[in-house]
Write a protein that holds these residues in place. Structure first.
Motif, PDB file in Angstrom:
ATOM      1  N   GLN A  90     102.215  13.804  55.101  1.00 47.61           N
ATOM      2  CA  GLN A  90     102.006  12.751  56.092  1.00 47.61           C
ATOM      3  C   GLN A  90     103.246  12.624  56.957  1.00 47.61           C
ATOM      4  N   ARG A  91     103.021  12.270  58.202  1.00 46.41           N
ATOM      5  CA  ARG A  91     104.138  12.076  59.119  1.00 46.41           C
ATOM      6  C   ARG A  91     104.472  10.604  59.205  1.00 46.41           C
ATOM      7  N   LYS A  92     105.728  10.313  59.431  1.00 47.13           N
ATOM      8  CA  LYS A  92     106.160   8.933  59.571  1.00 47.13           C
ATOM      9  C   LYS A  92     105.625   8.357  60.876  1.00 47.13           C
ATOM     10  N   MET A  93     105.249   7.107  60.841  1.00 47.88           N
ATOM     11  CA  MET A  93     104.692   6.445  62.023  1.00 47.88           C
ATOM     12  C   MET A  93     105.659   5.427  62.631  1.00 47.88           C
ATOM     13  N   PHE A  94     106.744   5.111  61.923  1.00 51.22           N
ATOM     14  CA  PHE A  94     107.691   4.115  62.422  1.00 51.22           C
ATOM     15  C   PHE A  94     109.078   4.421  61.874  1.00 51.22           C
ATOM     16  N   CYS A  95     110.078   3.826  62.476  1.00 49.65           N
ATOM     17  CA  CYS A  95     111.456   4.002  62.026  1.00 49.65           C
ATOM     18  C   CYS A  95     111.746   2.971  60.944  1.00 49.65           C
ATOM     19  N   CYS A  96     112.207   3.438  59.788  1.00 46.92           N
ATOM     20  CA  CYS A  96     112.502   2.530  58.675  1.00 46.92           C
ATOM     21  C   CYS A  96     113.959   2.061  58.696  1.00 46.92           C
ATOM     22  N   GLY A  97     114.780   2.674  59.546  1.00 46.46           N
ATOM     23  CA  GLY A  97     116.164   2.260  59.663  1.00 46.46           C
ATOM     24  C   GLY A  97     117.102   2.924  58.665  1.00 46.46           C
ATOM     25  N   ASN A  98     116.641   3.932  57.935  1.00 46.00           N
ATOM     26  CA  ASN A  98     117.471   4.603  56.921  1.00 46.00           C
ATOM     27  C   ASN A  98     118.131   5.882  57.429  1.00 46.00           C
ATOM     28  N   CYS A 100     116.833   8.675  58.625  1.00 48.55           N
ATOM     29  CA  CYS A 100     116.181   9.866  58.079  1.00 48.55           C
ATOM     30  C   CYS A 100     116.287  11.039  59.048  1.00 48.55           C
ATOM     31  N   ASP A 101     116.306  12.279  58.494  1.00 51.92           N
ATOM     32  CA  ASP A 101     116.362  13.478  59.329  1.00 51.92           C
ATOM     33  C   ASP A 101     115.096  13.654  60.154  1.00 51.92           C
ATOM     34  N   ASP A 102     113.960  13.235  59.612  1.00 52.55           N
ATOM     35  CA  ASP A 102     112.687  13.403  60.319  1.00 52.55           C
ATOM     36  C   ASP A 102     112.222  12.095  60.973  1.00 52.55           C
ATOM     37  N   CYS A 103     113.160  11.300  61.452  1.00 51.37           N
ATOM     38  CA  CYS A 103     112.847   9.997  62.039  1.00 51.37           C
ATOM     39  C   CYS A 103     111.935  10.155  63.252  1.00 51.37           C
ATOM     40  N   ILE A 104     111.026   9.236  63.397  1.00 55.02           N
ATOM     41  CA  ILE A 104     110.071   9.244  64.507  1.00 55.02           C
ATOM     42  C   ILE A 104     110.798   9.106  65.858  1.00 55.02           C
ATOM     43  N   ARG A 105     111.991   8.557  65.842  1.00 63.23           N
ATOM     44  CA  ARG A 105     112.753   8.408  67.086  1.00 63.23           C
ATOM     45  C   ARG A 105     113.176   9.750  67.670  1.00 63.23           C
ATOM     46  N   PHE A 106     113.294  10.795  66.809  1.00 61.71           N
ATOM     47  CA  PHE A 106     113.778  12.081  67.269  1.00 61.71           C
ATOM     48  C   PHE A 106     112.673  13.053  67.663  1.00 61.71           C
ATOM     49  N   THR A 107     111.421  12.619  67.640  1.00 65.42           N
ATOM     50  CA  THR A 107     110.317  13.499  67.996  1.00 65.42           C
ATOM     51  C   THR A 107     109.707  13.081  69.334  1.00 65.42           C
ATOM     52  N   ASP A 108     109.161  14.071  70.036  1.00 66.04           N
ATOM     53  CA  ASP A 108     108.477  13.772  71.299  1.00 66.04           C
ATOM     54  C   ASP A 108     107.052  13.338  70.993  1.00 66.04           C
ATOM     55  N   PRO A 109     106.541  12.363  71.729  1.00 67.13           N
ATOM     56  CA  PRO A 109     105.158  11.915  71.479  1.00 67.13           C
ATOM     57  C   PRO A 109     104.127  12.948  71.832  1.00 67.13           C
TER      58      PRO A 109
END
Length: 109
Positions: A90-98, A100-109
Motif C-alpha cells: 500500500q502507498r502512503k496517502m498522507f504525511c505522518c511527520g516522521n 519517512c524516505d517514501d513520504c507523500i510530499r516527495f512524490t509527484d501526483p
C-alpha cells in the motif's frame, strides 16, 4: 502496458511450466483468488514443491515491490493445489511527520 503484478504472474507461470518437478501447471481463479494446480512427478515431497514455488516466485518478483503470500490447500493423488498471491504494498496517502524516505510530499501526483 502491463502492471508489475501482471508481469510477475506471467513470469511465475512461465518458470513454473519450465520446472522439472511438474508435469502440468494450471492457474485458476476461484472467487477472485488465484490457485495453482500442479501435477507433480513421482516421489516429489511437499517441501521440494514449496521450495520450487518460492524460487519461481522470487524470479517473478525480482526488481518489483511485491511480496508472496502462498498457502497449501490440498492434495489429490498426484495433484497439488496451492493458493499463490503476489501482494502489492500500500502507498502512503498522507504525511505522518516522521521524515519517512517514501513520504507523500516527495512524490509527484
Amino acid at each position: 502496458m502491463k502492471t508489475d503484478h501482471e508481469q510477475a504472474f506471467e513470469i511465475f507461470d512461465e518458470t513454473l511450466s519450465n520446472s522439472e518437478l511438474f508435469d502440468h501447471v494450471e492457474f485458476k481463479k476461484v472467487a477472485g483468488l488465484p490457485f495453482v494446480y500442479l501435477t507433480v512427478k513421482d516421489r516429489v515431497e511437499r517441501n521440494e514443491i514449496e521450495a520450487a514455488l518460492k524460487q519461481c516466485a522470487a524470479k517473478a518478483m525480482r526488481g518489483k515491490r511485491l511480496t508472496l503470500a502462498m498457502s497449501y490447500v490440498r492434495k489429490n493423488q498426484a495433484l497439488q493445489v496451492y493458493r499463490v498471491r503476489f501482494l502489492v504494498p500500500q502507498r502512503k496517502m498522507f504525511c505522518c511527520g516522521n521524515l519517512c524516505d517514501d513520504c507523500i510530499r516527495f512524490t509527484d501526483p
